[in-house]
Design an enzyme around this catalytic site. Structure first.
Site, PDB file in Angstrom:
ATOM      1  CE  LYS A  16       5.375   5.288   6.754  1.00 48.72           C
ATOM      2  NZ  LYS A  16       4.875   6.611   7.146  1.00 48.72           N
ATOM      3  CD  GLU A  26      -2.684  -1.063   2.619  1.00 46.82           C
ATOM      4  OE1 GLU A  26      -2.384  -0.200   3.478  1.00 46.82           O
ATOM      5  OE2 GLU A  26      -3.577  -1.907   2.789  1.00 46.82           O
TER       6      GLU A  26
END
Length: 296
Positions: free
Chosen positions: A19, A17
């Site tokens: 950041k 994912e």
């Protein structure tokens, strides 16, 4: 749940994912009521009234989400400096400031039942279902199967980094675990040292900045050297041989215990860029420290 810094895995058991460079928080939706807390425990609803849209979009459901509030620059990249202007302000003082949105990357509870013990993959499916009703002021964070490509792409587009997550891992509130590995894209810059300060965590924190044409220093931040020995201790020793009565900074920082030094020594600092006010974000002295006499 918190991520560790380390070497990330690749393969089918993990995902990546983005950041985001924002304000992490837990958002609890209970019918038409919204509660939101930052990591330090401050209420975020007043700072970010946009969070109120989640109650309408989720149509009265009871949900607890983990995510990040972000503010974007004109190119669409998260910009912490823009977000920082919102933090701590009352709703009446938010007029004219940059809009924000909430990016949800995990779900802790659905319709009053905890889902923390379920693996990430199952929680992700629940989150995507909730995200089908998301309006313009919040979204579900995208995920990427190709970890190396995600690392390269976030670096190329100037994003903070990625978090690599184990698909089988449960959510462990408050724990820092290797089930989540953060990979940050940092910058290494050279700064001149203009002082030593005593902070709550460090006896010899370096006050650093950019050397100006008139010989003064534009203050950029305080870099803590910790208790490490070797070259770090040598740097502090050398600096104490170059003390001076007057501050070399154009705008002296307000430390109560400080020793000013002549702007003769250069250090390399790893950091995550600067705030809108020009202060270094998460500065860390390189180890070993290279101290160089001379100009930048």
């Amino acid at each position: 749940m918190l991520a560790q810094t380390g070497v990330h895995r690749t393969g089918s058991r993990v995902v990546a994912e983005v950041k985001y460079d924002g304000c992490r928080g837990i958002v609890a939706v209970d019918g038409h009521r919204i509660r939101a807390r930052s990591r330090p425990g401050s209420s975020m609803v007043g700072w970010f009234p946009e969070l109120g849209s989640l109650a309408k979009d989720l149509a009265g459901r009871r949900v607890v989400l983990d995510g990040e509030v972000i503010a974007a620059d004109p190119s669409g990249r998260p910009d912490f400096g823009r977000l920082q202007r919102r933090i701590g302000r009352t709703p009446r003082r938010l007029v004219g400031l940059d809009p924000v949105r909430f990016v949800a990357f995990d779900v802790l509870s659905v319709d009053g039942s905890s889902v923390c013990d379920r693996p990430w993959q199952q929680r992700r499916e629940l989150l995507e279902e909730l995200g089908e009703s998301a309006g313009p002021q919040w979204q579900v964070a995208p995920v990427f199967d190709d970890i190396d490509a995600a690392v390269d792409a976030t670096s190329e587009f100037g994003l903070e980094g990625v978090v690599v997550k184990d698909r089988s891992a449960p959510y462990r509130p408050g724990q820092r675990t290797r089930a989540w590995i953060k990979v940050k894209h940092t910058t290494v810059s050279r700064f001149v040292v203009g002082g030593l300060a005593t902070t709550s965590r460090c006896r010899d924190a370096l006050l650093v900045g950019d050397l100006l044409p008139d010989g003064r220093i534009a203050y950029r931040g305080c870099v803590e050297v910790g208790t490490a020995k070797g070259r770090r201790a040598e740097a502090a020793h050398l600096l104490r041989q170059a003390t001076t009565e007057a501050s070399p900074f154009d705008s002296p920082p307000g430390f109560s215990q400080v020793v000013w030094v002549e702007p003769l020594l250069i250090v390399e600092v790893r950091h995550l860029g600067t705030t809108r006010g020009g202060r270094l974000r998460e500065p860390m002295l390189m180890a070993p420290v290279d101290v160089v006499r001379g100009g930048l």
